[in-house]
Design a protein around this motif. Structure first.
Motif, PDB file in Angstrom:
ATOM      1  N   ILE A  33       0.874  -1.177   0.000  1.00 19.53           N
ATOM      2  CA  ILE A  33       0.000   0.000   0.000  1.00 19.53           C
ATOM      3  C   ILE A  33       0.906   1.220   0.000  1.00 19.53           C
ATOM      4  O   ILE A  33       1.713   1.403   0.908  1.00 19.53           O
ATOM      5  N   SER A  34       0.795   2.051  -1.016  1.00 21.70           N
ATOM      6  CA  SER A  34       1.649   3.233  -1.140  1.00 21.70           C
ATOM      7  C   SER A  34       0.862   4.484  -0.777  1.00 21.70           C
ATOM      8  O   SER A  34      -0.140   4.802  -1.419  1.00 21.70           O
ATOM      9  N   LYS A  35       1.316   5.163   0.270  1.00 20.85           N
ATOM     10  CA  LYS A  35       0.695   6.417   0.687  1.00 20.85           C
ATOM     11  C   LYS A  35       1.389   7.584   0.004  1.00 20.85           C
ATOM     12  O   LYS A  35       2.615   7.697   0.029  1.00 20.85           O
ATOM     13  N   LEU A  36       0.612   8.460  -0.628  1.00 16.28           N
ATOM     14  CA  LEU A  36       1.159   9.643  -1.283  1.00 16.28           C
ATOM     15  C   LEU A  36       0.612  10.909  -0.624  1.00 16.28           C
ATOM     16  O   LEU A  36      -0.596  11.024  -0.392  1.00 16.28           O
ATOM     17  N   GLY A  37       1.503  11.856  -0.345  1.00 20.71           N
ATOM     18  CA  GLY A  37       1.071  13.154   0.147  1.00 20.71           C
ATOM     19  C   GLY A  37       0.744  14.093  -0.992  1.00 20.71           C
ATOM     20  O   GLY A  37      -0.169  14.898  -0.926  1.00 20.71           O
ATOM     21  N   SER A  38       1.516  13.977  -2.080  1.00 19.81           N
ATOM     22  CA  SER A  38       1.312  14.794  -3.277  1.00 19.81           C
ATOM     23  C   SER A  38       1.250  13.884  -4.490  1.00 19.81           C
ATOM     24  O   SER A  38       1.881  12.826  -4.516  1.00 19.81           O
ATOM     25  N   VAL A  39       0.487  14.298  -5.475  1.00 19.78           N
ATOM     26  CA  VAL A  39       0.472  13.634  -6.779  1.00 19.78           C
ATOM     27  C   VAL A  39       0.877  14.670  -7.812  1.00 19.78           C
ATOM     28  O   VAL A  39       0.352  15.787  -7.817  1.00 19.78           O
ATOM     29  N   VAL A  40       1.842  14.326  -8.660  1.00 18.15           N
ATOM     30  CA  VAL A  40       2.301  15.264  -9.687  1.00 18.15           C
ATOM     31  C   VAL A  40       1.864  14.780 -11.060  1.00 18.15           C
ATOM     32  O   VAL A  40       1.515  13.617 -11.249  1.00 18.15           O
ATOM     33  N   GLY A  41       1.892  15.702 -12.020  1.00 19.13           N
ATOM     34  CA  GLY A  41       1.541  15.380 -13.393  1.00 19.13           C
ATOM     35  C   GLY A  41       2.770  15.178 -14.257  1.00 19.13           C
ATOM     36  O   GLY A  41       3.907  15.253 -13.782  1.00 19.13           O
ATOM     37  N   PRO A  42       2.578  14.951 -15.566  1.00 21.88           N
ATOM     38  CA  PRO A  42       3.682  14.621 -16.465  1.00 21.88           C
ATOM     39  C   PRO A  42       4.506  15.819 -16.920  1.00 21.88           C
ATOM     40  O   PRO A  42       5.552  15.648 -17.539  1.00 21.88           O
ATOM     41  N   ASP A  43       4.043  17.042 -16.617  1.00 17.96           N
ATOM     42  CA  ASP A  43       4.807  18.225 -17.015  1.00 17.96           C
ATOM     43  C   ASP A  43       4.565  19.346 -16.011  1.00 17.96           C
ATOM     44  O   ASP A  43       3.707  19.247 -15.136  1.00 17.96           O
ATOM     45  N   ASP A  44       5.322  20.411 -16.159  1.00 15.38           N
ATOM     46  CA  ASP A  44       5.267  21.503 -15.189  1.00 15.38           C
ATOM     47  C   ASP A  44       3.983  22.318 -15.265  1.00 15.38           C
ATOM     48  O   ASP A  44       3.724  23.149 -14.376  1.00 15.38           O
TER      49      ASP A  44
END
Length: 375
Positions: free
Chosen positions: A102-113
């Protein structure tokens, strides 16, 4: 002969390096310890996998610490990683293919800026995105904080049915009021408690320093002193506008909330995916909060009945709300009761408990132990 009930073993993994100091100065460390405690309180056998010379930050009677040098990964039914770094550590240890991660993420980012609501850029963002690809492939479930983060994850990586919504929690038991940390500071106190970033997210760091300066000047004209408590780079902070007290151990931070008049939460932009952990703690301690409307968990303020939500970027309006918050009569005990009824770490651990027991075919025991002792 009665069959012995299976004990589910869980390893929690964040980082393998040694912290520079004892204590819980980062919310990420608090989350790691508190969730490990809460899972143990729900009947699991939980090990925190730590540096072999760990600095004592996590030493508690109710949590097991296991060195990276001694860990037997095969004994765990579930491995729970924290943030992007946690899965990187697991891969480095050679166990990235465990069947129940189970992977907990605080932030999710996209493929570009240009991804709206994401405030990581360049190489930093790209590294996080590549880690997310591995998480999507290797993890049985992905635990995310907010609905907008969930939508971004599903857009980028799919697997909607594998996403869990598990927000931040609050401590069930906290220390009583002790000593006023603001002695010598004149006027009422508006406090901003939290990490404003030291080595990452420089753009947000500069934004927040500038805004704290502007808000602090406005409040000082109203007889209110803005105080900053927490980690972060403060090279652009105006000492006349903002009193900086540095980082404080989480176990000692409560007096900074008890003796303040209002707590402030700033957004990262007009749209953002990250929730504010400080908002949970303000309300848990009975501190009125003024929070910008781009922060995803602002509904807590209305639910708890303790504070105001202001439009993002309107410093005049935010300052006016801070002034009003310091003068209004609040039902603080009602807000505290609401947080305890809905948002403790045990409530969050129950989400994992139901899922894990169902997936592993183990009866769910209603263990009501709250492993979060007062200091």
């Amino acid at each position: 002969m009665a069959r012995k009930e299976k004990t589910i073993r869980i390893a929690t993994v964040y980082y393998s390096y040694r912290r520079r100091h004892d204590g819980l100065f980062d919310m990420s460390d608090v989350r790691w310890l508190r969730m490990s405690q809460a899972l143990a309180g729900r009947g699991f056998e939980v090990d925190m996998i730590v540096h072999p010379e760990h600095n004592g930050s996590f030493r508690r009677d109710d949590v097991n610490l296991v060195s990276y040098n001694d860990v037997d990964w095969n004994r765990y039914d579930v491995i729970k990683t924290l943030f992007h770094h946690g899965i990187d550590e697991l891969v480095a240890a050679g166990v990235g293919s465990h069947p129940f991660i189970i992977s907990k993420l605080g932030s999710v980012v996209g493929p570009d800026d240009a991804t709206d609501g994401v405030f990581f850029y360049g190489e930093e963002r790209e590294k996080l995105y590549q880690t997310q690809k591995h998480i999507a492939a290797a993890s049985r479930y992905i635990s995310i904080l907010t609905e907008s983060s969930r939508r971004l994850w599903v857009t980028e990586h799919g697997r909607d049915d594998a996403v869990l919504m598990v927000p931040t929690g609050v401590d069930h038991t906290i220390p009583p009021r002790k000593t006023n940390p603001y002695v010598g500071i004149d006027g009422k106190i508006a406090v901003y408690i939290g990490n404003i970033y030291l080595t990452t997210q420089r753009e947000i760091n500069l934004l927040w320093q500038d805004r704290l300066n502007r808000i602090g000047r406005k409040l000082r004209r109203q007889g209110i002193r803005l105080v900053l408590v927490g980690n972060g780079r403060t090279d652009k902070l105006d000492a006349d506008a903002v009193q900086y007290l540095g980082p404080v151990d989480h176990e000692l931070v409560w007096d900074y909330q008890y003796f303040a008049d209002v707590g402030i939460v700033l957004g990262q932009g007009p749209v953002q995916h990250n929730e504010s952990s400080k908002l949970y703690n303000y309300l848990r301690s009975g501190l009125p909060a003024v929070c910008e409307d781009s922060v995803p968990n602002t509904s807590l303020i209305a639910d708890a009945g303790l504070g105001f939500v202001t439009p993002y970027g309107n410093d005049d309006h935010l300052a006016q709300c801070v002034v009003e918050a310091t003068t209004r009569s609040w039902d603080r005990q009602c807000a505290i009761a609401y947080m305890l009824a809905h948002h403790t770490w045990r409530h969050r651990a129950d989400i994992y408990r139901r899922l894990i027991c169902t997936e592993l075919g183990v009866p769910q025991k209603e263990n009501t132990v709250e492993l979060n002792p007062a200091v």
